[in-house]
Design a protein around this motif. Structure first.
Motif, short mmCIF file in Angstrom:
data_model
loop_
_atom_site.label_atom_id
_atom_site.label_comp_id
_atom_site.label_asym_id
_atom_site.label_seq_id
_atom_site.Cartn_x
_atom_site.Cartn_y
_atom_site.Cartn_z
N MET A 1 0.90 -1.09 -0.33
CA MET A 1 0.21 0.17 -0.06
C MET A 1 1.00 1.14 -0.11
SD MET A 1 -2.91 1.10 2.83
CE MET A 1 -3.58 -0.58 2.81
N THR A 2 0.29 2.42 -0.89
CA THR A 2 1.40 3.49 -1.31
C THR A 2 1.07 4.54 0.00
OG1 THR A 2 0.02 4.74 -2.46
CG2 THR A 2 1.44 3.57 -3.56
N TRP A 3 1.65 5.87 0.46
CA TRP A 3 1.08 6.73 1.84
C TRP A 3 -0.26 7.17 0.65
CZ3 TRP A 3 1.87 8.74 5.66
CH2 TRP A 3 1.22 9.71 6.64
N HIS A 4 0.09 7.22 -0.39
CA HIS A 4 -1.35 8.03 -1.01
C HIS A 4 -2.98 7.17 -0.90
CE1 HIS A 4 -3.59 10.69 -3.92
NE2 HIS A 4 -3.97 9.32 -4.55
N HIS A 5 -2.56 5.83 -1.20
CA HIS A 5 -3.81 4.83 -0.66
C HIS A 5 -3.74 4.86 0.44
CE1 HIS A 5 -5.37 0.63 -0.38
NE2 HIS A 5 -6.03 1.16 -1.75
N LEU A 6 -3.00 4.95 0.96
CA LEU A 6 -3.56 4.49 2.83
C LEU A 6 -4.47 5.99 3.04
CD1 LEU A 6 -3.41 3.42 5.44
CD2 LEU A 6 -0.91 4.72 5.80
N VAL A 7 -3.78 7.59 2.61
CA VAL A 7 -4.53 8.77 2.69
C VAL A 7 -5.65 8.43 2.10
CG1 VAL A 7 -4.24 10.83 2.40
CG2 VAL A 7 -2.26 10.18 3.70
N ARG A 8 -6.22 7.91 1.14
CA ARG A 8 -7.41 7.78 0.32
C ARG A 8 -7.84 7.52 1.59
NH1 ARG A 8 -6.01 6.12 -5.09
NH2 ARG A 8 -6.31 4.15 -4.47
N ARG A 9 -7.90 6.03 1.89
CA ARG A 9 -8.73 5.12 2.77
C ARG A 9 -8.95 6.27 4.15
NH1 ARG A 9 -7.03 -0.42 3.74
NH2 ARG A 9 -8.77 -0.82 4.12
N VAL A 10 -7.98 6.78 4.41
CA VAL A 10 -8.26 7.52 6.07
C VAL A 10 -9.94 8.14 5.55
CG1 VAL A 10 -7.39 8.87 7.37
CG2 VAL A 10 -6.26 7.02 6.63
N ARG A 11 -9.38 9.07 4.58
CA ARG A 11 -10.35 10.04 4.10
C ARG A 11 -11.89 9.46 3.52
NH1 ARG A 11 -10.33 14.26 -1.24
NH2 ARG A 11 -12.05 14.93 -0.87
N THR A 12 -12.13 8.58 2.71
CA THR A 12 -13.56 7.95 2.72
C THR A 12 -13.32 7.25 4.07
OG1 THR A 12 -12.21 7.66 0.50
CG2 THR A 12 -14.07 5.85 0.86
N ALA A 47 7.83 -1.41 9.84
CA ALA A 47 7.78 -2.09 8.49
C ALA A 47 7.23 -2.68 7.42
CB ALA A 47 9.58 -3.89 8.84
N VAL A 48 5.65 -2.84 8.20
CA VAL A 48 4.51 -2.48 7.41
C VAL A 48 4.43 -1.50 6.68
CG1 VAL A 48 4.30 -4.77 8.39
CG2 VAL A 48 3.26 -3.44 8.98
N LEU A 49 4.78 -0.42 7.06
CA LEU A 49 4.12 0.96 6.54
C LEU A 49 4.81 1.33 5.25
CD1 LEU A 49 3.62 2.28 9.58
CD2 LEU A 49 1.94 1.83 8.36
N PRO A 50 3.92 2.80 4.60
CA PRO A 50 4.28 2.89 3.02
C PRO A 50 5.80 3.98 4.16
CG PRO A 50 2.51 3.53 3.27
CD PRO A 50 2.31 2.71 4.35
N ALA A 51 7.00 3.88 3.42
CA ALA A 51 8.09 4.93 3.05
C ALA A 51 7.96 6.27 3.85
CB ALA A 51 8.96 5.18 2.02
N ARG A 52 6.27 6.82 3.50
CA ARG A 52 5.98 8.32 4.08
C ARG A 52 5.93 7.91 5.60
NH1 ARG A 52 2.76 12.81 1.27
NH2 ARG A 52 2.94 14.33 2.76
N ALA A 53 4.77 6.55 5.65
CA ALA A 53 3.99 6.74 7.18
C ALA A 53 5.87 6.14 8.32
CB ALA A 53 3.44 5.66 7.18
N ARG A 54 6.32 5.41 7.50
CA ARG A 54 8.03 5.25 8.59
C ARG A 54 8.24 6.41 8.83
NH1 ARG A 54 8.47 0.68 4.37
NH2 ARG A 54 9.30 2.40 3.17
#
Length: 94
Positions: A1-12, A47-54
């Motif tokens: 999962m990418t940072w963008h995808h994670l943010v989109r899921r949180v937003r939705t 280790a399991v988060l997108p790079a930006r979340a890390r």
């Protein structure tokens, strides 16, 4: 999962109006979560988060020479059960 995808899921899921608002919420949640986990737990999560979340979680890792915050295992003191005075001008009940 990418940072963008994670943010989109949180937003939705959280029904936030904008991406930046969801990103701020996600960053705040990760920072609080990172501050409450042990060093090993933070490393495992990072280790399991997108790079930006890390980077948010990694900011919570103790640096060399700095000890991690201690969690108190002492129970909170019980509230006082002492009798309180009655209404103004009246003595406490006996």
């Amino acid at each position: 999962m990418t940072w963008h995808h994670l943010v989109r899921r949180v937003r939705t899921t959280g029904r936030y109006d904008t991406g930046p608002e969801a990103e701020r919420v996600l960053g705040a949640v990760l920072a609080v979560l990172g501050s409450r986990l042990t060093g090993d737990e933070r490393r495992d999560l990072a280790a399991v988060l997108p790079a930006r979340a890390r980077t948010v979680i990694a900011a919570q890792l103790p640096s060399p020479g700095r000890s991690p915050p201690r969690r108190s295992s002492k129970p909170s003191p019980a509230p006082s059960t002492a009798a309180s005075p009655g209404p103004a001008g009246t003595p406490p009940p006996s």
